[in-house]
Design a protein around this motif. Structure first.
Motif, PDB file in Angstrom:
ATOM      1  N   PRO A   1       0.839  -1.200   0.000  1.00 45.45           N
ATOM      2  CA  PRO A   1       0.000   0.000   0.000  1.00 45.45           C
ATOM      3  C   PRO A   1       0.876   1.252   0.000  1.00 45.45           C
ATOM      4  CG  PRO A   1       0.078  -0.964   2.191  1.00 45.45           C
ATOM      5  CD  PRO A   1       0.781  -1.926   1.279  1.00 45.45           C
ATOM      6  N   PRO A   2       0.323   2.410  -0.310  1.00 47.68           N
ATOM      7  CA  PRO A   2       1.115   3.644  -0.270  1.00 47.68           C
ATOM      8  C   PRO A   2       1.630   3.914   1.140  1.00 47.68           C
ATOM      9  CG  PRO A   2      -1.233   4.116  -0.490  1.00 47.68           C
ATOM     10  CD  PRO A   2      -1.075   2.646  -0.705  1.00 47.68           C
ATOM     11  N   PRO A   3       2.749   4.646   1.271  1.00 53.86           N
ATOM     12  CA  PRO A   3       3.372   4.856   2.594  1.00 53.86           C
ATOM     13  C   PRO A   3       2.426   5.404   3.643  1.00 53.86           C
ATOM     14  CG  PRO A   3       4.808   5.637   0.848  1.00 53.86           C
ATOM     15  CD  PRO A   3       3.512   5.287   0.188  1.00 53.86           C
ATOM     16  N   GLU A   4       1.496   6.294   3.244  1.00 53.21           N
ATOM     17  CA  GLU A   4       0.620   6.903   4.239  1.00 53.21           C
ATOM     18  C   GLU A   4      -0.399   5.910   4.806  1.00 53.21           C
ATOM     19  OE1 GLU A   4      -0.973   7.875   0.077  1.00 53.21           O
ATOM     20  OE2 GLU A   4       0.951   7.842   1.144  1.00 53.21           O
ATOM     21  N   ARG A   5      -0.512   4.719   4.210  1.00 53.97           N
ATOM     22  CA  ARG A   5      -1.475   3.729   4.694  1.00 53.97           C
ATOM     23  C   ARG A   5      -0.789   2.548   5.383  1.00 53.97           C
ATOM     24  NH1 ARG A   5      -5.831   2.076   0.328  1.00 53.97           N
ATOM     25  NH2 ARG A   5      -6.579   1.016   2.219  1.00 53.97           N
ATOM     26  N   LEU A   6       0.520   2.575   5.462  1.00 48.25           N
ATOM     27  CA  LEU A   6       1.239   1.497   6.130  1.00 48.25           C
ATOM     28  C   LEU A   6       1.114   1.622   7.654  1.00 48.25           C
ATOM     29  CD1 LEU A   6       4.548   1.210   4.065  1.00 48.25           C
ATOM     30  CD2 LEU A   6       2.708  -0.471   4.206  1.00 48.25           C
ATOM     31  N   ALA A   7       1.066   0.500   8.325  1.00 49.85           N
ATOM     32  CA  ALA A   7       1.001   0.481   9.794  1.00 49.85           C
ATOM     33  C   ALA A   7       2.419   0.518  10.348  1.00 49.85           C
ATOM     34  CB  ALA A   7       0.253  -0.763  10.269  1.00 49.85           C
ATOM     35  N   TRP A   8       3.016   1.706  10.308  1.00 50.06           N
ATOM     36  CA  TRP A   8       4.415   1.855  10.711  1.00 50.06           C
ATOM     37  C   TRP A   8       4.632   1.480  12.176  1.00 50.06           C
ATOM     38  CZ3 TRP A   8       7.903   2.763   6.969  1.00 50.06           C
ATOM     39  CH2 TRP A   8       7.442   3.318   5.772  1.00 50.06           C
ATOM     40  N   TRP A   9       3.609   1.652  12.993  1.00 48.08           N
ATOM     41  CA  TRP A   9       3.756   1.371  14.420  1.00 48.08           C
ATOM     42  C   TRP A   9       3.900  -0.113  14.721  1.00 48.08           C
ATOM     43  CZ3 TRP A   9      -0.454   3.371  11.918  1.00 48.08           C
ATOM     44  CH2 TRP A   9      -1.566   2.552  11.789  1.00 48.08           C
ATOM     45  N   ARG A  10       3.660  -0.944  13.714  1.00 50.77           N
ATOM     46  CA  ARG A  10       3.812  -2.381  13.914  1.00 50.77           C
ATOM     47  C   ARG A  10       5.234  -2.869  13.605  1.00 50.77           C
ATOM     48  NH1 ARG A  10      -1.782  -5.054  11.417  1.00 50.77           N
ATOM     49  NH2 ARG A  10      -3.226  -3.999  12.850  1.00 50.77           N
ATOM     50  N   LEU A  11       6.078  -1.964  13.158  1.00 56.97           N
ATOM     51  CA  LEU A  11       7.458  -2.356  12.858  1.00 56.97           C
ATOM     52  C   LEU A  11       8.191  -2.736  14.141  1.00 56.97           C
ATOM     53  CD1 LEU A  11       8.559   0.298  10.199  1.00 56.97           C
ATOM     54  CD2 LEU A  11       7.838  -2.070   9.810  1.00 56.97           C
ATOM     55  N   ARG A  12       8.986  -3.776  14.045  1.00 55.60           N
ATOM     56  CA  ARG A  12       9.807  -4.198  15.159  1.00 55.60           C
ATOM     57  C   ARG A  12      11.275  -4.234  14.711  1.00 55.60           C
ATOM     58  NH1 ARG A  12       5.803  -2.742  16.864  1.00 55.60           N
ATOM     59  NH2 ARG A  12       4.308  -3.841  18.207  1.00 55.60           N
ATOM     60  N   PHE A  13      12.135  -4.647  15.624  1.00 53.17           N
ATOM     61  CA  PHE A  13      13.574  -4.610  15.351  1.00 53.17           C
ATOM     62  C   PHE A  13      13.935  -5.360  14.065  1.00 53.17           C
ATOM     63  CE2 PHE A  13      17.759  -6.653  15.766  1.00 53.17           C
ATOM     64  CZ  PHE A  13      18.565  -5.529  15.862  1.00 53.17           C
ATOM     65  N   GLU A  14      13.412  -6.554  13.882  1.00 52.30           N
ATOM     66  CA  GLU A  14      13.767  -7.346  12.706  1.00 52.30           C
ATOM     67  C   GLU A  14      13.276  -6.690  11.410  1.00 52.30           C
ATOM     68  OE1 GLU A  14      10.015  -9.180  14.593  1.00 52.30           O
ATOM     69  OE2 GLU A  14      11.943  -8.311  15.219  1.00 52.30           O
ATOM     70  N   HIS A  15      12.165  -5.948  11.506  1.00 57.86           N
ATOM     71  CA  HIS A  15      11.639  -5.278  10.313  1.00 57.86           C
ATOM     72  C   HIS A  15      12.528  -4.107   9.900  1.00 57.86           C
ATOM     73  CE1 HIS A  15       7.641  -6.811  12.110  1.00 57.86           C
ATOM     74  NE2 HIS A  15       8.107  -7.708  11.243  1.00 57.86           N
ATOM     75  N   THR A  16      12.922  -3.279  10.870  1.00 57.55           N
ATOM     76  CA  THR A  16      13.741  -2.115  10.525  1.00 57.55           C
ATOM     77  C   THR A  16      15.138  -2.531  10.065  1.00 57.55           C
ATOM     78  OG1 THR A  16      14.319  -1.856  12.874  1.00 57.55           O
ATOM     79  CG2 THR A  16      12.492  -0.534  12.033  1.00 57.55           C
ATOM     80  N   GLN A  17      15.635  -3.636  10.618  1.00 53.87           N
ATOM     81  CA  GLN A  17      16.927  -4.127  10.143  1.00 53.87           C
ATOM     82  C   GLN A  17      16.817  -4.627   8.705  1.00 53.87           C
ATOM     83  OE1 GLN A  17      19.781  -3.762  11.891  1.00 53.87           O
ATOM     84  NE2 GLN A  17      18.473  -2.725  13.385  1.00 53.87           N
ATOM     85  N   ALA A  18      15.691  -5.229   8.368  1.00 50.41           N
ATOM     86  CA  ALA A  18      15.473  -5.683   6.989  1.00 50.41           C
ATOM     87  C   ALA A  18      15.347  -4.492   6.049  1.00 50.41           C
ATOM     88  CB  ALA A  18      14.226  -6.559   6.923  1.00 50.41           C
ATOM     89  N   ILE A  19      14.706  -3.420   6.529  1.00 54.42           N
ATOM     90  CA  ILE A  19      14.587  -2.208   5.714  1.00 54.42           C
ATOM     91  C   ILE A  19      15.968  -1.623   5.451  1.00 54.42           C
ATOM     92  CG2 ILE A  19      13.767   0.176   5.743  1.00 54.42           C
ATOM     93  CD1 ILE A  19      11.284  -0.811   7.224  1.00 54.42           C
ATOM     94  N   ARG A  20      16.795  -1.581   6.490  1.00 50.63           N
ATOM     95  CA  ARG A  20      18.158  -1.060   6.319  1.00 50.63           C
ATOM     96  C   ARG A  20      18.932  -1.875   5.289  1.00 50.63           C
ATOM     97  NH1 ARG A  20      23.321  -2.035   8.333  1.00 50.63           N
ATOM     98  NH2 ARG A  20      24.574  -0.163   8.804  1.00 50.63           N
ATOM     99  N   ALA A  21      18.819  -3.193   5.378  1.00 52.65           N
ATOM    100  CA  ALA A  21      19.518  -4.059   4.430  1.00 52.65           C
ATOM    101  C   ALA A  21      19.010  -3.846   3.009  1.00 52.65           C
ATOM    102  CB  ALA A  21      19.357  -5.515   4.843  1.00 52.65           C
ATOM    103  N   ALA A  22      17.695  -3.655   2.877  1.00 57.38           N
ATOM    104  CA  ALA A  22      17.118  -3.448   1.545  1.00 57.38           C
ATOM    105  C   ALA A  22      17.565  -2.118   0.953  1.00 57.38           C
ATOM    106  CB  ALA A  22      15.596  -3.508   1.627  1.00 57.38           C
ATOM    107  N   LEU A  23      17.647  -1.071   1.789  1.00 56.48           N
ATOM    108  CA  LEU A  23      18.077   0.248   1.310  1.00 56.48           C
ATOM    109  C   LEU A  23      19.513   0.199   0.800  1.00 56.48           C
ATOM    110  CD1 LEU A  23      16.541   2.598   4.032  1.00 56.48           C
ATOM    111  CD2 LEU A  23      15.786   2.336   1.668  1.00 56.48           C
TER     112      LEU A  23
END
Length: 283
Positions: free
Chosen positions: A5-27
């Motif tokens: 979904p578009p960024p404004e509809r994502l449930a950002w508050w559900r992100l946890r440590f493993e998710h943000t680390q995956a985002i960093r790796a993807a970036l």
């Protein structure tokens, strides 16, 4: 696979440590249209934005403090890229100002462009600061210009006496009424009351570079040129920071575009006796 979904509809508050680390790796694997990896600085900009979204979620009690601390614990990406941009040569400035001065189709516009380029070259101010500058804030006697920069911070910059001559020539064409320092000039030669747009600065420089037959540069390259030139003549980096309106000296140092030849010449000025000198002293 379902599309995201578009960024404004994502449930950002559900992100946890493993998710943000995956985002960093993807970036870190993202590439530009030219196929080059994103620079560390560009990746870190996205990580800062991610932390800001998480902080917003925490402040609105969408995340617990522990979940926020764990998710926001994303280390910045390390690395280095060669500096972008360039310093504008003295011969290029000469040619561009000459092109402005010989604008027979619209002499007033030529004087304005020359004054604008001369001011940015001699002070290192940003294009937004130049177009937002007010006539009333320029003191011709003291050669100072009071401007409002990033973060709504006001500062006074000091204008080179030769740049002041270009500005004074432009001021002679302006109406007596107060208003912006740099304004559009109609094809008829009439000076309008409104201020230039920041994008107009890019257009002016591009057109004048083409007329002068020099390589195109950006308004920010004039900022780099000022800082490089100021440091080359022995100027103090702290004073350069004040003139440029940077928050830190480290940022100012990043604008230095002096060549390695300048570094080598400066190193040669350091004192160190040669073997012959030592023998002569001992004799």
């Amino acid at each position: 696979m379902r599309p995201l979904p578009p960024p404004e509809r994502l449930a950002w508050w559900r992100l946890r440590f493993e998710h943000t680390q995956a985002i960093r790796a993807a970036l870190r694997e993202e590439t530009t249209p030219k196929g080059e990896r994103w620079s560390p600085a560009y990746v870190n900009q996205h990580l800062v934005a991610l932390r800001c979204v998480l902080r917003f979620s925490r402040r609105h009690q969408l995340m617990t403090a522990d979940d926020f601390e764990a998710a926001a614990d994303v280390a910045p990406v390390r690395g280095h890229r060669e500096q972008t941009g360039r310093a504008v040569g003295e011969d290029e400035i000469d040619k561009i100002l000459r092109a402005c001065l010989t604008d027979d189709d619209n002499p007033a516009r030529g004087i304005r462009d020359a004054a604008l380029i001369a001011l940015m070259h001699a002070t290192g101010i940003r294009r937004e600061e130049a177009v937002q500058a007010l006539r009333a804030h320029y003191d011709a006697a003291l050669r100072t210009l009071r401007i409002v920069g990033k973060g709504n911070k006001e500062r006074t910059v000091y204008v080179h006496r030769r740049a002041a001559e270009w500005i004074n020539a432009w001021l002679a064409l302006l109406p007596a009424k107060p208003g912006p320092l740099f304004r559009p000039v109609h094809w008829s030669g009439n000076v309008q009351a409104r201020a230039l747009k920041p994008s107009s600065v890019n257009y002016i420089i591009t057109v004048r570079c083409a007329e002068a037959r020099v390589a195109v540069f950006t308004p920010h390259d004039l900022r780099r040129t000022f800082i490089s030139g100021y440091l080359a003549v022995g100027g103090d980096i702290v004073l350069a920071q004040r003139q440029a309106g940077h928050a830190s000296v480290a940022t100012t140092a990043g604008y230095d575009r002096r060549s390695d030849a300048v570094l080598q010449e400066t190193v040669e000025l350091l004192y160190l006796p040669t073997p012959a000198d030592v023998h002569a002293l001992a004799a």
